[in-house]
Design an enzyme around this catalytic site. Structure first.
Site, short mmCIF file in Angstrom:
data_model
loop_
_atom_site.label_atom_id
_atom_site.label_comp_id
_atom_site.label_asym_id
_atom_site.label_seq_id
_atom_site.Cartn_x
_atom_site.Cartn_y
_atom_site.Cartn_z
NE ARG A 144 -4.48 -3.33 1.44
CZ ARG A 144 -4.79 -2.15 1.63
NH1 ARG A 144 -5.22 -1.46 2.42
NH2 ARG A 144 -4.48 -2.03 0.44
CE LYS A 168 -0.74 -3.37 1.91
NZ LYS A 168 -0.39 -4.66 0.56
CG HIS A 233 -5.04 -11.58 1.64
ND1 HIS A 233 -5.04 -9.98 1.49
CD2 HIS A 233 -4.42 -11.73 -0.03
CE1 HIS A 233 -4.92 -9.65 0.20
NE2 HIS A 233 -4.28 -10.54 -0.19
NE ARG A 236 -7.39 -6.07 0.67
CZ ARG A 236 -7.84 -4.85 0.40
NH1 ARG A 236 -8.59 -4.33 0.98
NH2 ARG A 236 -7.12 -3.96 -0.01
CG HIS A 259 -6.02 -2.19 -4.72
ND1 HIS A 259 -6.50 -2.68 -5.73
CD2 HIS A 259 -5.82 -2.43 -3.10
CE1 HIS A 259 -6.83 -4.19 -4.53
NE2 HIS A 259 -6.23 -3.57 -3.50
CE1 TYR A 268 -9.74 -9.41 -5.93
CE2 TYR A 268 -9.08 -7.18 -6.23
CZ TYR A 268 -8.97 -8.26 -4.93
OH TYR A 268 -7.68 -8.35 -4.31
#
Length: 293
Positions: A144, A168, A233, A236, A259, A268
């Protein structure tokens, strides 16, 4: 009491779930705006939430889903903490917000971007060498933008082919680093200022996400690519889609991308549809039977 309950809830999100500051701000905004419209959330009834849903009727499905989710989780917290006995959240609207498909870059477009960055880095100019290192990590490791620009020097291994990335919610993961990226990083480390603790320092801190975004747009223009298609992004996404096209497992991709939920990674899978259709047509027994007729 409402403010106190909201504060307690936000404190719980930060402490127990590791919610990021931007996430906490979004939840606070949604909860406080709902309170302004219907009053005391702790005492809210089903009819109040129905009225709130009507007021939200003009919102985009994604915004409506986010606000409803924030309130649903808040009411669950109130029940768990004994601040109320019932959960009125079933009266909230529950739209099925469709996650937008990511923008896709072709292999040729990525190669063109990399070729331009490599050509410029041959000059030995620090800005060009840094740009190549940033690009190699965006596309080669799927970081990210925030993860990339805030990488500390300690994240770069001396021998092991991995980066230690804090994502995150403060979650840490190991991300493979390609031979190309490792060489690009080595070239950058030989030129960067030794004083700051960040891998990509800027003005005593680290490079900003906005500046990274701008630099990529400028590189795209110099490479004769549409600048609107290029961003951290998007690169990525290119990392993820191209790995899937190459046969990567979805669970492995989930780990690489950081994730928390496999559902986030499943977006995806649409890019691989053509390969799956071809696989069924070529390998399914019925297809093979038809080819012999």
């Amino acid at each position: 009491m409402v403010a106190s309950a909201i504060e307690e809830y936000l404190t719980m999100l930060a402490a127990e779930r590791g919610a990021a500051p931007n996430t906490l701000l979004a939840y606070r905004r949604d909860l406080e705006s709902a309170e302004e419209f219907i009053g005391d959330l702790v005492a809210a009834e089903a009819k109040d939430l129905h009225r709130l849903g009507q007021a939200w009727s003009d919102l985009a499905p994604s915004s409506l889903a986010r606000k409803s989710s924030a309130l649903k989780q808040f009411f669950g917290f109130l029940v768990d903490e004994g601040l109320r006995e019932d959960d009125p959240s079933p009266s909230l609207p529950r739209p099925q917000a469709r996650r937008p498909l990511p923008k896709i870059l072709s292999h040729d477009q990525v190669e063109t971007l990399l070729a331009r960055a490599e050509q410029e880095a041959e000059s030995g100019k620090p800005a060009a060498v840094r740009m190549l290192a940033l690009l190699e990590l965006l596309y080669g490791s799927g970081l990210r933008a925030t993860e990339l620009v805030s990488l500390p020097l300690s994240a770069v291994p001396r021998d092991a082919p991995f980066l230690t990335v804090t994502g995150k919610g403060g979650a840490t993961r190991m991300v493979p680093i390609s031979g190309r990226a490792k060489q690009a990083l080595a070239n950058w480390l030989a030129l960067r200022d030794d004083a700051p603790k960040f891998l990509f320092p800027s003005r005593g801190k680290h490079l900003s996400r906005i500046r990274l975004y701008q630099m990529l747009k400028e590189l795209a223009l110099r490479a004769d690519l549409p600048a609107e298609k290029i961003s951290p992004h998007v690169l990525r996404h290119a990392f993820a889609t191209h790995l899937l096209e190459g046969g990567a497992d979805l669970r492995v991709l989930q780990t690489l991308l950081g994730h928390a939920d496999i559902a986030t990674t499943q977006i995806y899978t649409h890019v691989d549809s053509a390969r799956l259709v071809a696989l069924v047509n070529e390998r399914h027994p019925l297809a093979q039977n038809r080819s012999r007729d």
